[in-house]
Scaffold this motif. Structure first.
Motif, mmCIF file in Angstrom:
data_model
loop_
_atom_site.group_PDB
_atom_site.id
_atom_site.type_symbol
_atom_site.label_atom_id
_atom_site.label_comp_id
_atom_site.label_asym_id
_atom_site.label_seq_id
_atom_site.Cartn_x
_atom_site.Cartn_y
_atom_site.Cartn_z
ATOM 1 N N ALA A 213 0.834 -1.209 0.000
ATOM 2 C CA ALA A 213 0.000 0.000 0.000
ATOM 3 C C ALA A 213 0.869 1.259 0.000
ATOM 4 O O ALA A 213 0.578 2.244 -0.693
ATOM 5 C CB ALA A 213 -0.934 -0.012 1.203
ATOM 6 N N GLU A 214 1.973 1.229 0.813
ATOM 7 C CA GLU A 214 2.874 2.385 0.837
ATOM 8 C C GLU A 214 3.530 2.600 -0.521
ATOM 9 O O GLU A 214 3.648 3.745 -1.002
ATOM 10 C CB GLU A 214 3.943 2.150 1.915
ATOM 11 C CG GLU A 214 4.913 3.304 2.081
ATOM 12 C CD GLU A 214 4.225 4.584 2.546
ATOM 13 O OE1 GLU A 214 4.762 5.675 2.260
ATOM 14 O OE2 GLU A 214 3.157 4.488 3.181
ATOM 15 N N LEU A 215 3.952 1.488 -1.173
ATOM 16 C CA LEU A 215 4.528 1.618 -2.509
ATOM 17 C C LEU A 215 3.504 2.159 -3.504
ATOM 18 O O LEU A 215 3.827 3.002 -4.359
ATOM 19 C CB LEU A 215 5.036 0.252 -2.981
ATOM 20 C CG LEU A 215 6.291 -0.279 -2.276
ATOM 21 C CD1 LEU A 215 6.602 -1.687 -2.751
ATOM 22 C CD2 LEU A 215 7.474 0.642 -2.534
ATOM 23 N N GLU A 216 2.253 1.680 -3.385
ATOM 24 C CA GLU A 216 1.210 2.186 -4.280
ATOM 25 C C GLU A 216 0.944 3.664 -4.041
ATOM 26 O O GLU A 216 0.764 4.441 -4.991
ATOM 27 C CB GLU A 216 -0.072 1.371 -4.085
ATOM 28 C CG GLU A 216 0.035 -0.057 -4.608
ATOM 29 C CD GLU A 216 -1.231 -0.828 -4.350
ATOM 30 O OE1 GLU A 216 -2.109 -0.276 -3.621
ATOM 31 O OE2 GLU A 216 -1.354 -1.954 -4.868
ATOM 32 N N ARG A 217 0.921 4.077 -2.747
ATOM 33 C CA ARG A 217 0.723 5.495 -2.463
ATOM 34 C C ARG A 217 1.885 6.332 -2.992
ATOM 35 O O ARG A 217 1.683 7.425 -3.544
ATOM 36 C CB ARG A 217 0.569 5.695 -0.949
ATOM 37 C CG ARG A 217 -0.766 5.244 -0.393
ATOM 38 C CD ARG A 217 -0.975 5.778 1.019
ATOM 39 N NE ARG A 217 -0.009 5.221 1.951
ATOM 40 C CZ ARG A 217 -0.209 4.101 2.625
ATOM 41 N NH1 ARG A 217 -1.331 3.410 2.474
ATOM 42 N NH2 ARG A 217 0.705 3.651 3.486
ATOM 43 N N GLN A 218 3.118 5.802 -2.823
ATOM 44 C CA GLN A 218 4.272 6.534 -3.349
ATOM 45 C C GLN A 218 4.195 6.644 -4.867
ATOM 46 O O GLN A 218 4.468 7.724 -5.435
ATOM 47 C CB GLN A 218 5.557 5.805 -2.936
ATOM 48 C CG GLN A 218 6.830 6.556 -3.321
ATOM 49 C CD GLN A 218 8.058 5.851 -2.822
ATOM 50 O OE1 GLN A 218 7.951 4.827 -2.169
ATOM 51 N NE2 GLN A 218 9.220 6.389 -3.120
#
Length: 358
Positions: A213-218
């Motif tokens: 999720a953090e990678l997707e948000r980034q």
């Protein structure tokens, strides 16, 4: 040679027949033992009435000797005294030993635990038998000890068997409780290990999903920043294009106004030239003055034409500048379109990566 071969064949047949007889006897013996084991046999004691094998002749001494040696008289006397159940003392100890407390027999000295050679019970077996009967709450009048056997009154053996069954059932229940407790503890430990493993797997899965999720948000932030930068460049390019168009339109309006003004001046000069020419024709007297005026007008006309040529050259230079700016603007627009295409391509490449990580 042939005779020897025939003798060998006959020997083989004899051996085969001998083996068949042994097998038949062994089979019949096994069948007899199975029948005896599956039934309840009763033995009949045969007594010879005399030593002459004569019919209807009974020798009293011979019959009494056989009854006394066979234990029939002793058995009748015991049964008559009220002790119908009998059992070997060693067999009683080994059978009911597991149904009494351990300290009942352990307190007896083991130095007397020696069986006699004539089949009689040892002193240790006799003491253990008495201790076990006392533990079973049996009264002294309910049993008698012989040399090798224990005699019990009617109903005592059934009571002892019932107490033994109860003790064995209690021991079985305790064994089952211990076994089931061990199985339950082992199952509990297994379930705890499985729950701990499931919790670790869940925590790892949650951490992995959070990382994804953090990678997707980034990636989403990077796409938004790229789109915002592209949009800003597009707006800046549009603003510069609008400013260049406005400047070009202003220059074109100024050029048109200048051309109109020059055209008006030219027409005015043409009108004056016509007036002067008409005046020259009407006034022949003032020919020289008119000629000078014509020459002056021609000079002014030439100067006006030179100025008009300068304006045209200036307009050509402004068109070249405008063309170069248009080409630069088109290059900037192409660069912006390429950057937009690269950002969209990067976004399309990032989407399968995010799906694979999920």
């Amino acid at each position: 040679g042939g005779g020897g071969g025939g003798g060998g064949m006959r020997l083989t047949r004899r051996r085969g027949g001998f083996r068949g007889v042994v097998l038949q006897f062994s089979t019949q013996l096994d069948e007899l033992l199975r029948v005896v084991a599956s039934s309840q046999p009763h033995f009949i004691r045969c007594i010879k009435p005399n030593t002459f094998k004569a019919a209807a002749h009974f020798d009293t001494d011979t019959i009494l000797r056989q009854l006394r040696c066979g234990g029939v008289l002793e058995a009748v006397r015991v049964f008559a005294s009220g002790f119908p159940d009998r059992m070997r003392i060693g067999e009683f100890v080994s059978r009911f030993r597991s149904a009494v407390p351990v300290d009942t027999i352990s307190s007896i000295s083991s130095s007397v635990e020696i069986s006699s050679a004539d089949g009689k019970a040892s002193e240790w077996e006799r003491q253990a038998c008495v201790a076990m009967l006392t533990a079973f709450s049996a009264k002294a009048a309910e049993y008698k000890l012989g040399h090798s056997k224990l005699f019990l009154r009617a109903g005592l053996l059934a009571s002892l068997n019932a107490q033994r069954d109860s003790a064995l059932a209690l021991a079985v229940v305790r064994c089952q409780a211990g076994t089931r407790g061990f199985a339950a503890r082992r199952q509990s430990r297994r379930e705890l290990a499985e729950a701990r493993h499931a919790r670790l797997v869940s925590e790892r899965e949650i951490a992995r999903k959070a990382e994804i999720a953090e990678l997707e948000r980034q990636q989403q932030r990077e796409r938004e920043e790229a789109e915002a930068a592209a949009e800003a460049r597009r707006l800046r390019a549009m603003q510069e294009d609008a400013a260049l168009r406005a400047k070009e339109e202003a220059r074109q309006r100024q050029a048109a106004e200048r051309a109109a003004q020059l055209e008006a001046e030219r027409r005015e000069r043409d009108a004056r030239f016509d007036e002067l020419q008409s005046a020259l024709e009407s006034e022949t007297v003032a020919h020289l003055k008119l000629a000078e005026s014509v020459a002056r007008l021609k000079q002014e006309l030439k100067a006006a034409e030179d100025e008009s040529a300068k304006l045209r050259a200036e307009m050509a230079r402004e068109r070249m500048v405008t063309a170069s700016k248009d080409s630069a603007l088109r290059a900037e627009v192409l660069k912006w379109r390429e950057e937009s295409g690269l950002s969209k391509q990067r976004e399309r490449q990032g989407a399968p990566l995010g799906a694979a990580q999920k």
